[in-house]
Scaffold this motif. Sequence first.
Motif, PDB file in Angstrom:
ATOM      1  N   GLY A   1       0.698  -0.950   0.006  1.00  9.67           N
ATOM      2  CA  GLY A   1      -0.020   0.021  -0.250  1.00  9.67           C
ATOM      3  C   GLY A   1       1.065   1.630  -0.020  1.00  9.67           C
ATOM      4  N   PHE A   2       2.174   0.857  -0.273  1.00 11.42           N
ATOM      5  CA  PHE A   2       2.956   2.708  -0.649  1.00 11.42           C
ATOM      6  C   PHE A   2       3.245   2.893  -2.060  1.00 11.42           C
ATOM      7  CE2 PHE A   2       4.169  -0.050   3.412  1.00 11.42           C
ATOM      8  CZ  PHE A   2       4.430   0.606   4.470  1.00 11.42           C
ATOM      9  N   SER A   3       3.800   3.752  -2.536  1.00 12.52           N
ATOM     10  CA  SER A   3       3.906   4.456  -3.495  1.00 12.52           C
ATOM     11  C   SER A   3       5.258   4.600  -4.573  1.00 12.52           C
ATOM     12  CB  SER A   3       3.738   5.731  -3.435  1.00 12.52           C
ATOM     13  OG  SER A   3       4.789   6.593  -2.781  1.00 12.52           O
ATOM     14  N   TYR A   4       6.493   4.304  -3.508  1.00 10.13           N
ATOM     15  CA  TYR A   4       7.926   4.044  -4.270  1.00 10.13           C
ATOM     16  C   TYR A   4       9.007   3.552  -3.116  1.00 10.13           C
ATOM     17  CZ  TYR A   4      11.050   2.886  -6.798  1.00 10.13           C
ATOM     18  OH  TYR A   4      12.954   3.054  -7.399  1.00 10.13           O
ATOM     19  N   LEU A   5       8.998   2.561  -2.521  1.00  8.32           N
ATOM     20  CA  LEU A   5       9.792   2.855  -1.422  1.00  8.32           C
ATOM     21  C   LEU A   5      11.449   2.604  -2.095  1.00  8.32           C
ATOM     22  CD1 LEU A   5       8.016   0.165   1.172  1.00  8.32           C
ATOM     23  CD2 LEU A   5       8.055   2.422   1.118  1.00  8.32           C
ATOM     24  N   GLU A   6      12.377   3.266  -1.261  1.00  7.47           N
ATOM     25  CA  GLU A   6      13.592   3.228  -1.057  1.00  7.47           C
ATOM     26  C   GLU A   6      14.186   3.562  -0.202  1.00  7.47           C
ATOM     27  OE1 GLU A   6      15.941   2.953  -2.618  1.00  7.47           O
ATOM     28  OE2 GLU A   6      15.603   3.343  -5.263  1.00  7.47           O
ATOM     29  N   CYS A   7      15.285   3.039  -0.181  1.00  9.18           N
ATOM     30  CA  CYS A   7      16.506   3.433   1.011  1.00  9.18           C
ATOM     31  C   CYS A   7      16.480   3.217   2.415  1.00  9.18           C
ATOM     32  CB  CYS A   7      17.072   4.804   1.378  1.00  9.18           C
ATOM     33  SG  CYS A   7      16.971   6.230  -0.609  1.00  9.18           S
ATOM     34  N   PRO A   8      15.881   1.605   2.188  1.00 10.75           N
ATOM     35  CA  PRO A   8      15.315   0.674   3.499  1.00 10.75           C
ATOM     36  C   PRO A   8      16.663   0.477   4.348  1.00 10.75           C
ATOM     37  CG  PRO A   8      15.988  -0.601   2.268  1.00 10.75           C
ATOM     38  CD  PRO A   8      16.110   0.383   1.766  1.00 10.75           C
ATOM     39  N   ARG A   9      16.966   0.738   6.108  1.00  3.92           N
ATOM     40  CA  ARG A   9      17.640   0.492   6.439  1.00  3.92           C
ATOM     41  C   ARG A   9      17.461   0.565   8.125  1.00  3.92           C
ATOM     42  NH1 ARG A   9      19.433   3.005   2.340  1.00  3.92           N
ATOM     43  NH2 ARG A   9      21.098   5.233   2.246  1.00  3.92           N
ATOM     44  N   TRP A  10      18.088  -0.834   8.248  1.00  4.62           N
ATOM     45  CA  TRP A  10      17.272  -1.536   9.508  1.00  4.62           C
ATOM     46  C   TRP A  10      18.875  -0.574  10.774  1.00  4.62           C
ATOM     47  CZ3 TRP A  10      14.398  -5.279  11.292  1.00  4.62           C
ATOM     48  CH2 TRP A  10      14.531  -5.423  12.391  1.00  4.62           C
ATOM     49  N   HIS A  11      17.724  -0.357  12.194  1.00  9.57           N
ATOM     50  CA  HIS A  11      18.857   0.300  13.192  1.00  9.57           C
ATOM     51  C   HIS A  11      17.671   0.310  14.457  1.00  9.57           C
ATOM     52  CE1 HIS A  11      19.990   3.680  14.850  1.00  9.57           C
ATOM     53  NE2 HIS A  11      18.889   4.005  15.036  1.00  9.57           N
ATOM     54  N   GLU A  12      18.309   0.008  14.963  1.00  2.00           N
ATOM     55  CA  GLU A  12      17.134  -0.494  16.781  1.00  2.00           C
ATOM     56  C   GLU A  12      15.541  -1.033  16.917  1.00  2.00           C
ATOM     57  OE1 GLU A  12      17.571   3.912  18.366  1.00  2.00           O
ATOM     58  OE2 GLU A  12      18.834   3.653  19.232  1.00  2.00           O
ATOM     59  N   GLY A  13      16.087  -2.012  15.788  1.00  2.00           N
ATOM     60  CA  GLY A  13      14.959  -3.123  15.460  1.00  2.00           C
ATOM     61  C   GLY A  13      13.890  -3.188  15.045  1.00  2.00           C
ATOM     62  N   ARG A  14      14.162  -1.918  14.293  1.00  2.00           N
ATOM     63  CA  ARG A  14      12.885  -1.566  13.360  1.00  2.00           C
ATOM     64  C   ARG A  14      13.700  -1.106  12.151  1.00  2.00           C
ATOM     65  NH1 ARG A  14       8.815   2.591  15.238  1.00  2.00           N
ATOM     66  NH2 ARG A  14      11.101   3.676  15.618  1.00  2.00           N
ATOM     67  N   LEU A  15      12.753  -1.518  10.583  1.00  5.93           N
ATOM     68  CA  LEU A  15      13.390  -1.367   9.647  1.00  5.93           C
ATOM     69  C   LEU A  15      12.954   0.654   9.181  1.00  5.93           C
ATOM     70  CD1 LEU A  15      15.042  -2.487   6.509  1.00  5.93           C
ATOM     71  CD2 LEU A  15      12.603  -2.907   5.891  1.00  5.93           C
TER      72      LEU A  15
ATOM     73  N   VAL B   1      -0.575   5.988  -7.649  1.00  4.25           N
ATOM     74  CA  VAL B   1      -1.268   4.418  -7.488  1.00  4.25           C
ATOM     75  C   VAL B   1       0.108   4.169  -5.869  1.00  4.25           C
ATOM     76  CG1 VAL B   1      -2.082   3.800  -9.491  1.00  4.25           C
ATOM     77  CG2 VAL B   1       0.197   3.434  -8.582  1.00  4.25           C
ATOM     78  N   ARG B   2      -0.436   3.138  -5.234  1.00  2.00           N
ATOM     79  CA  ARG B   2      -0.031   2.794  -4.451  1.00  2.00           C
ATOM     80  C   ARG B   2      -0.082   0.827  -4.271  1.00  2.00           C
ATOM     81  NH1 ARG B   2       0.427   6.694  -3.953  1.00  2.00           N
ATOM     82  NH2 ARG B   2      -0.619   8.812  -2.453  1.00  2.00           N
ATOM     83  N   GLU B   3       0.942   0.758  -4.986  1.00  2.00           N
ATOM     84  CA  GLU B   3       1.263  -0.503  -5.762  1.00  2.00           C
ATOM     85  C   GLU B   3       2.483  -0.840  -4.881  1.00  2.00           C
ATOM     86  OE1 GLU B   3      -1.184  -0.725  -9.845  1.00  2.00           O
ATOM     87  OE2 GLU B   3       0.710   0.193  -9.591  1.00  2.00           O
ATOM     88  N   ALA B   4       3.413  -0.261  -3.982  1.00  2.00           N
ATOM     89  CA  ALA B   4       4.751  -0.413  -3.647  1.00  2.00           C
ATOM     90  C   ALA B   4       4.181  -1.796  -2.386  1.00  2.00           C
ATOM     91  CB  ALA B   4       5.511   0.493  -3.720  1.00  2.00           C
ATOM     92  N   GLN B   5       5.146  -2.373  -2.648  1.00  2.00           N
ATOM     93  CA  GLN B   5       5.342  -3.612  -1.161  1.00  2.00           C
ATOM     94  C   GLN B   5       6.448  -3.809  -1.301  1.00  2.00           C
ATOM     95  OE1 GLN B   5       4.487  -6.708  -3.878  1.00  2.00           O
ATOM     96  NE2 GLN B   5       2.892  -6.917  -2.642  1.00  2.00           N
TER      97      GLN B   5
END
Length: 302
Positions: free
Chosen positions: A17-31, A284-288
Amino acid sequence: MGRGQPATGQPAVVLEGFSYLECPRWHEGRLWVSDFYTERVVAVDSRGGTEVVAEVPGQPSGLGFLPDGRLLVVSMRDHRVLVRERSGRLAEHADLSGVVSGVLNDMVVDDRGRAWVGNFGFDLMGGAPLRYTTLTRVDPDGSVAVAAEDLGFPNGMVILPGGVLVVAETFAGRLTAFDIGEDGELSGRRVWAQFGQTPQTDDVEAAVQRLEVAPDGICADAEGAIWVADAVHNRVIRVQEGGRILDEIDAGTGVFACMLGGGDGRTLFLCAAPSFAEHERRPVREAQLLAVGVEVPHAGLP
């Protein structure tokens, strides 16, 4: 994966349900991840709960963390890097408009708080001819300097243990390495991995068709390999220095960034969408957000 072992399954949907996801980072137990066209930075916990941690009207992209834990966020369209203060308020950390004219892109932050920021170099979404561009360093005091030149769309970046910066050059089809000096200066430029021949054209569509791999977001693991989101072939690949592909995961859709995280660093998160074109993704909101288990855990930065 490591020592010839395959990935442990196919990617599963974590959130959608996102638009376009980028730049993921794992930090302190969360993405932590940027959603371009809703102009939000979202943090996702292990149960799938989400928190909007920042709203960035200039469009968020690269993320990183200062040594004191504060979040840095690239604000793409106004050429700034923002800092999220402990109160949650966003403030300007650095203004790159004096050295960069193109839309800002991804970023990596080292353990001293120095940040390296890429930029498009040309109007990708507007159909302009492909142009090579610069990489910018932002020091902890907010001062900026050109760190490297003549890069073919500098995109995802990692800092390997030992202080080697690796930059994904999307339209050059390669990963390029630099040694980071004590003063933050880059030296020893070399090709870390080359995927086929670099397209010799300024036509973006033609370049895309010729790329064997279009490296976008990247992350590193504890065996010194790098996971690469291949932006034009619906996959992530695991690559060793020299360019040998050790593993490949078919995402079944476009994948534009990846990050190792989870409690043991062995969950590979993928930012997925049907395409990267702004006019297709914005309305749209097709990003996963996808995830798949791997054998070798995370290492390096981010």
